[in-house]
Design a protein around this motif. Structure first.
Motif, short mmCIF file in Angstrom:
data_model
loop_
_atom_site.label_atom_id
_atom_site.label_comp_id
_atom_site.label_asym_id
_atom_site.label_seq_id
_atom_site.Cartn_x
_atom_site.Cartn_y
_atom_site.Cartn_z
N LEU A 79 -2.72 -1.34 -2.85
CA LEU A 79 -3.68 -0.27 -2.55
C LEU A 79 -2.97 1.08 -2.56
O LEU A 79 -1.97 1.26 -1.87
CB LEU A 79 -4.30 -0.52 -1.18
CG LEU A 79 -5.26 0.54 -0.64
CD1 LEU A 79 -6.52 0.59 -1.50
CD2 LEU A 79 -5.61 0.24 0.81
N LEU A 80 -3.51 2.01 -3.33
CA LEU A 80 -3.03 3.38 -3.33
C LEU A 80 -4.11 4.26 -2.74
O LEU A 80 -5.25 4.27 -3.22
CB LEU A 80 -2.71 3.86 -4.75
CG LEU A 80 -2.36 5.34 -4.88
CD1 LEU A 80 -1.05 5.66 -4.17
CD2 LEU A 80 -2.28 5.74 -6.34
N ILE A 81 -3.76 4.95 -1.67
CA ILE A 81 -4.67 5.93 -1.08
C ILE A 81 -4.06 7.29 -1.36
O ILE A 81 -2.93 7.57 -0.95
CB ILE A 81 -4.82 5.71 0.44
CG1 ILE A 81 -5.36 4.32 0.71
CG2 ILE A 81 -5.70 6.80 1.05
CD1 ILE A 81 -5.31 3.91 2.16
N LEU A 125 5.59 6.10 -10.12
CA LEU A 125 5.54 5.64 -8.72
C LEU A 125 4.78 4.32 -8.59
O LEU A 125 5.21 3.41 -7.90
CB LEU A 125 4.90 6.70 -7.83
CG LEU A 125 5.71 7.95 -7.55
CD1 LEU A 125 4.86 8.95 -6.77
CD2 LEU A 125 6.98 7.62 -6.80
N VAL A 126 3.64 4.24 -9.27
CA VAL A 126 2.83 3.02 -9.20
C VAL A 126 3.59 1.85 -9.81
O VAL A 126 3.66 0.77 -9.23
CB VAL A 126 1.47 3.24 -9.90
CG1 VAL A 126 0.74 1.93 -10.11
CG2 VAL A 126 0.63 4.20 -9.08
N ALA A 134 0.84 -1.20 0.00
CA ALA A 134 0.00 0.00 0.00
C ALA A 134 0.87 1.24 0.00
O ALA A 134 1.99 1.23 0.52
CB ALA A 134 -0.91 0.01 1.23
N MET A 135 0.34 2.30 -0.59
CA MET A 135 1.01 3.60 -0.59
C MET A 135 -0.03 4.65 -0.24
O MET A 135 -1.19 4.56 -0.66
CB MET A 135 1.58 3.93 -1.97
CG MET A 135 2.75 3.07 -2.37
SD MET A 135 3.29 3.32 -4.08
CE MET A 135 3.39 5.07 -4.27
N PHE A 136 0.37 5.65 0.53
CA PHE A 136 -0.49 6.77 0.88
C PHE A 136 0.20 8.05 0.45
O PHE A 136 1.31 8.35 0.90
CB PHE A 136 -0.75 6.77 2.40
CG PHE A 136 -1.62 7.90 2.84
CD1 PHE A 136 -2.97 7.91 2.51
CD2 PHE A 136 -1.11 8.94 3.58
CE1 PHE A 136 -3.80 8.95 2.92
CE2 PHE A 136 -1.92 9.99 4.00
CZ PHE A 136 -3.27 9.99 3.67
#
Length: 120
Positions: A66-68, A56-57, A32-34
């Motif tokens: 999951l990207l928030i 980045l993705v 995951a990344m925020f």
């Protein structure tokens, strides 16, 4: 919330405009990344925003991860440190959705405003 805090291994700071935002450190793809206004503040135009998000993705988010991302500013948005003011790229829901599609992300949920954020 406790489970979320326990799951976070590290908070990273870097320069998203660089090819390797975290300098010499390397990482396996993240679950995951925020990103909190990260691209809005760093990118000077729409093309840069889309390209940085895609990079980045592709480089840091595992497939199915999951990207928030908290984005969205007013057209006259600025921020400052008390001594200097900095412009922030104005983005809206349509722009961010299109940038996510460009980055080959599947959008599962979009929260429109701070009222929605409190109902998660």
């Amino acid at each position: 919330m406790k489970r979320v805090k326990q799951a976070i291994k590290e908070s990273l700071v870097g320069d998203v405009l660089q090819e390797n935002p975290f300098g010499p450190r390397t990482f396996e793809p993240f679950d995951a990344m925020f990103l909190l206004l990260t691209l809005d503040a760093a990118c000077k135009d729409a093309d840069s925003f889309r390209s940085v998000l895609r990079r980045l993705v592709a480089k840091f988010l595992r497939p199915g991860g999951l990207l928030i991302m908290a984005s969205g500013t007013t057209p006259t948005a600025t921020y400052g440190d008390g001594q200097a003011k900095f412009d922030v790229l104005p983005v809206d829901r349509t722009f961010v959705s299109n940038a996510c599609k460009y980055a080959r992300l599947q959008i599962s949920n979009v929260l429109e405003d701070s009222h929605d954020a409190h109902t998660i």
